[in-house]
Design an enzyme around this catalytic site. Structure first.
Site, mmCIF file in Angstrom:
data_model
loop_
_atom_site.group_PDB
_atom_site.id
_atom_site.type_symbol
_atom_site.label_atom_id
_atom_site.label_comp_id
_atom_site.label_asym_id
_atom_site.label_seq_id
_atom_site.Cartn_x
_atom_site.Cartn_y
_atom_site.Cartn_z
ATOM 1 C CD GLU A 183 2.550 1.369 7.883
ATOM 2 O OE1 GLU A 183 2.525 2.595 7.683
ATOM 3 O OE2 GLU A 183 2.269 0.847 8.993
ATOM 4 C CD GLU B 185 -0.582 4.153 5.653
ATOM 5 O OE1 GLU B 185 -0.305 4.760 6.707
ATOM 6 O OE2 GLU B 185 -0.841 2.936 5.611
#
Length: 883
Positions: free
Chosen positions: A486, A552
């Site tokens: 991320e 995710e």
């Protein structure tokens, strides 16, 4: 024995050792280690590394392992995976680093080799820094830093003439260790080093008390001649579009290289070679004394190659050969394994989805993946455990595993298992948005601007990355490198990875700047670019468009009663009160400590919760439905909305109560089999939003003459055939077929219904079988709450050692034998055998029909045959002997 005889024997043994060193051998040192806290050792490495220094009262050390695993194995601390035991272990943030700073020693017998023979000591991973002595001599001139960076020392000249040697290693913890204050990675300071961030705690794990300080990976003792081979590299070029079922494959190109090191005082001429399919590929080499050289062998055209394919698309063919260096007129100096698969990876930009699309051997692959943290939070790895976990992922019908960036660079044994089972790997480097400054976070010690510069030593990060790339690049399963979770690493590290390291060291794979970057998955929706997480209405997976290559997305994952009983104390074996996120439920403190996430109101339609067994069995129904729907929903929009998805997450490295298809002890739950069903390569399914039957074909060939059978079964077992029609489905496509929604809604209105969808080929064989249990018009499973008991007949036979075949027969005229959990159990303890690999589980059998389930397990030597347990929603538990 007299002194003279003893002396002769000693000389003879040393000669044997010296002779042995002329061969090319590598021995793993995984036993015979001792350790002690520096607080109890009042001298230095020069003295400790002398064989005469007394260590008889030191602890038996676990290597590979950590200080904490050594303490656990010596019964000095309780099992941190059970109950609240982790709270009973001192945390390094409170104790200070010296508490977990330890000396490790290893005594061994070896003499210096004759001639130009060389002896090497190799460390594959130490956390976090270390100094190393051998026989009073310090091997590393400067302290070694970095959890991942491998070390190798030529110890030839430091071996004892008498053959008795001692290695001494002092291992220092990370610095800083970070405050485990409950934040993601604690206060974030753990990420100032080049190591794993989860060790300070995360929202799915408690902090590791020693931060995994220790010699955590393999130590090897290696003998070579004057020249050794390191970092072999093989590239396979597969032109064109290939098919796994082709009778013969067109030729491919192999490009092989390696690094050669001449450690001797003289120049060496020789040949570097390997053999494949009966042919020898070689190149002459001249190496000056004390030099290292990168050597490229001639390109080789391999005819009739066996190709490697991801799981669900074809076979995982692997080649096993060796690189050999042979000096002119002398014996082989070194030999190293060269294992690889023949495949080529490419990517392209899908303009419809606005995301990256992977091709293997010219064919596009729809990514069905799972996020992986690490096999064991305490870094207790083994080839057998890796094999079991990756096999479970194969059984989920997934084709990719993402190794999350707050963890480790996974080990070669992990990759070898992925090679065998066809799991592509998406490998993050060691960054996370939480620790490295993407978000403002009051739990963090330093501000975002400061954390954005982590780690402190950028050069160490870059050097470690280069080393890990070399270690892993030959594995055919490795598909993607990624800059971090991320978030990108700092700009200079990112530039080094993209512009320097990967173009030179591994230019055949795609690199993503970070795990949800726009170069991977264009975020036009806003927000973080991944998720959702937690329990979802099943309709969400079908109807709500999310990120086009979602790295995710996940749901719940609590195990069943037998799983929970392994780590919950008896007084904590109570079901939680299920509530909305906006409310506060009654959560037992041990459940909370083990990071339980709520099922909210998802269990209520199955009836009031009676006890923990009832809770866990109803949870399995939800588990199955959640993950089947997740993968069906994404697959329904294959190539139009999505090029892939990666579940958060598929496994737990400790006893957590979330995100797992099997528990830490390798016991499966219904998540795995819902996923197994929903991810099948050729799959029939029901779209609850549009009321359509669909077929998903992930193969590369059109599938023709498929009979689609649509049936409903009521709670009494009455079956109604709605329709059966022949259809075909094109390659790599998801397609709508029959509108049945109105009919299904009418039939399920009163008490719910079973919906059976099947595809049958022209030989009458079922190629896809999917059974849904649908609620009544109020959303309650009122019929399931009243369904009668089914009469299920079970037989089990051992068809070969370690393989059990089970037949389930449901009597005609009665209800569906619903949601049966099969387990192999020890006949003495009545505990489950683990791991066991089931061809399917949590299975239902229609009235008058039968099912066959295959099971594989590893029998213990001398153990009796296991027993079989079968228990279902409306089938009383039966335990029977296996014939």
């Amino acid at each position: 024995m007299g002194k003279r005889a003893a002396s002769i024997l000693t000389v003879f043994l040393l000669l044997l050792v010296s002779t042995a060193t002329q061969a090319q051998t590598e021995e793993e040192w995984n036993s015979g280690w001792k350790c002690q806290s520096i607080g109890k050792v009042k001298t230095d490495g020069e003295k400790i590394s002398q064989p005469s220094y007394p260590v008889h009262d030191w602890l038996e050390a676990t290597v590979p392992g950590t200080v904490l695993t050594t303490q656990i194995n010596n019964h000095l601390v309780p099992d941190p995976f059970y109950g609240l035991n982790n709270e009973k272990i001192p945390d390094i943030y409170t104790t200070g680093r010296d508490y977990y700073t330890y000396w490790f020693v290893k005594d061994f017998t070896a003499a210096a080799p004759s001639g130009d023979g060389q002896v090497w000591l190799n460390f594959r991973g130490v956390n976090y820094s270390c100094d190393i002595w051998l026989n009073g001599h310090r091997l590393n001139s400067r302290t070694h830093y970095g959890m991942y960076l491998r070390q190798s020392y030529n110890i030839t000249h430091w071996l004892s003439a008498k053959g008795a040697n001692r290695l001494a290693v002092i291992v220092y913890p990370p610095d800083p260790v970070g405050n485990p204050n409950g934040g993601q990675g604690g206060d974030g300071e753990i990420s100032r080093g080049v190591g794993h961030q989860y060790a300070a705690g995360w929202d799915w794990i408690q902090p590791i008390r020693d931060r995994n300080t220790g010699i955590w990976d393999k130590v090897t003792f290696q003998h070579t001649g004057s020249v050794r081979i390191t970092n072999p590299h093989v590239i396979t070029l597969v032109p064109g579009i290939r098919y796994p079922d082709a009778a013969d494959q067109a030729p491919v190109q192999l490009q092989v290289s390696a690094t050669l090191e001449n450690a001797s005082d003289a120049a060496v001429n020789g040949t570097l070679r390997y053999e494949i399919d009966g042919q020898t590929v070689s190149v002459p080499v001249a190496l000056p004394a004390h030099t290292t050289s990168d050597v490229q062998l001639p390109d080789y055209t391999l005819h009739h190659p066996r190709l490697w394919w991801p799981n669900g698309y074809g076979q995982q063919a692997l080649y096993h050969t060796a690189l050999v260096f042979e000096p002119t007129g002398a014996a082989v100096s070194d030999k190293t394994a060269l294992d690889f698969g023949v495949r080529q990876l490419t990517t392209s930009w899908n303009t419809a989805t606005q995301s990256r699309q992977l091709e293997v051997n010219g064919q596009k692959i729809f990514i069905k993946g799972g996020n992986w943290i690490v096999s064991d939070e305490l870094l207790r790895f083994s080839p057998g455990r890796y094999d079991a976990e990756i096999r479970f992922h194969r059984d989920m019908n997934l084709n990719l595993i993402r190794v999350w960036g707050g963890g480790i660079t996974e080990r070669p044994e992990f990759y070898s298992a992925c090679d065998r089972y066809g799991l592509l790997v998406f490998q993050d480097f060691w960054n996370s948005g939480d620790c490295n400054g993407r978000w403002e976070d009051p739990m963090k010690k330093e501000d975002q601007w400061t954390r954005r510069k982590y780690p402190d030593d950028h050069a160490l990060f870059i050097t470690s990355a280069a080393d890990q790339i070399k270690m892993l690049r030959n594995h055919p399963s490795l598909a993607f490198w990624c800059g971090g979770n991320e978030i990108t690493p700092p700009a200079d590290i990112l530039a080094a990875l993209k512009d320097s390291l990967l173009p030179v060291l591994d230019n055949t794979r795609c690199f993503f700047d970070y795990s949800n970057s726009d170069s991977m998955s264009l975020n036009n929706l806003g927000g973080n670019g991944d998720g959702p997480y937690g329990i979802q209405p099943l309709s969400t997976f079908w109807a709500k468009r999310t990120f086009p290559f979602n790295s995710e997305v996940g749901s719940v994952g609590t195990g069943d009663l037998e799983s929970l009983q392994r780590f919950l104390p008896k007084e904590d074996q109570v079901p939680p009160t299920e509530v909305d996120r906006s409310e506060h439920g009654k959560i037992d403190p041990v459940w909370d400590y083990h990071k339980y996430i709520s099922y909210e109101h998802a269990l209520e339609p199955y009836g009031p919760i009676k006890d923990l067994r009832d809770f866990s069995e109803k949870a399995q129904l939800v588990n199955y439905d959640q993950y089947r729907a997740l993968m069906e929903g994404f697959s329904a929009h294959m190539w139009s909305w999505y090029t892939g998805t990666i579940i958060w997450k598929t496994q737990n490295p400790w006893t957590a109560l979330r995100g797992q298809m099997y528990d830490y002890y390798l016991d499966v739950n219904a998540c795995l089999y819902g996923l197994h069903n929903g991810s099948a390569p050729l799959h029939i399914m029901y779209d609850p939003i549009n009321g359509m039957t669909m077929i998903v074909n992930n193969t590369f060939r059109t599938q023709r003459d498929l009979m689609m059978q649509v049936r409903t079964i009521d709670m009494a077992g009455n079956t109604k055939l709605l329709t059966q029609q022949f259809f075909e489905v094109g390659p790599t496509v998801a397609k709508n077929y029959l509108p049945i929604g109105k009919a299904i809604d009418q039939l399920r209105k009163r008490e719910g219904i079973f919906l059976s969808l099947r595809l049958v080929d022209t030989q009458g064989q079922q190629v896809s079988d999917n059974l849904y249990w649908l609620p009544d018009s109020t959303g309650v499973y009122s019929g399931l709450q009243r369904i009668n008991a089914a009469k299920l007949t079970v037989e089990a036979h051992e068809t070969k050692k370690g393989h059990i075949t089970v037949s389930l027969q449901n009597a005609a005229g009665g209800p569906v034998a619903f949601f049966n959990r099969l387990s192999l159990i020890d006949p003495k303890t009545q505990q489950r055998l683990l791991p066991v690999f089931y061809s399917d589980n949590y299975v239902s059998v229609l009235p008058g029909e039968s099912k066959t389930i295959e099971m594989d397990y590893t029998p213990k030597s001398g153990a009796a045959l296991p027993q079989l347990s079968v228990r279902g929603w409306n089938v009383k538990e039966t335990i029977l002997s296996i014939k």
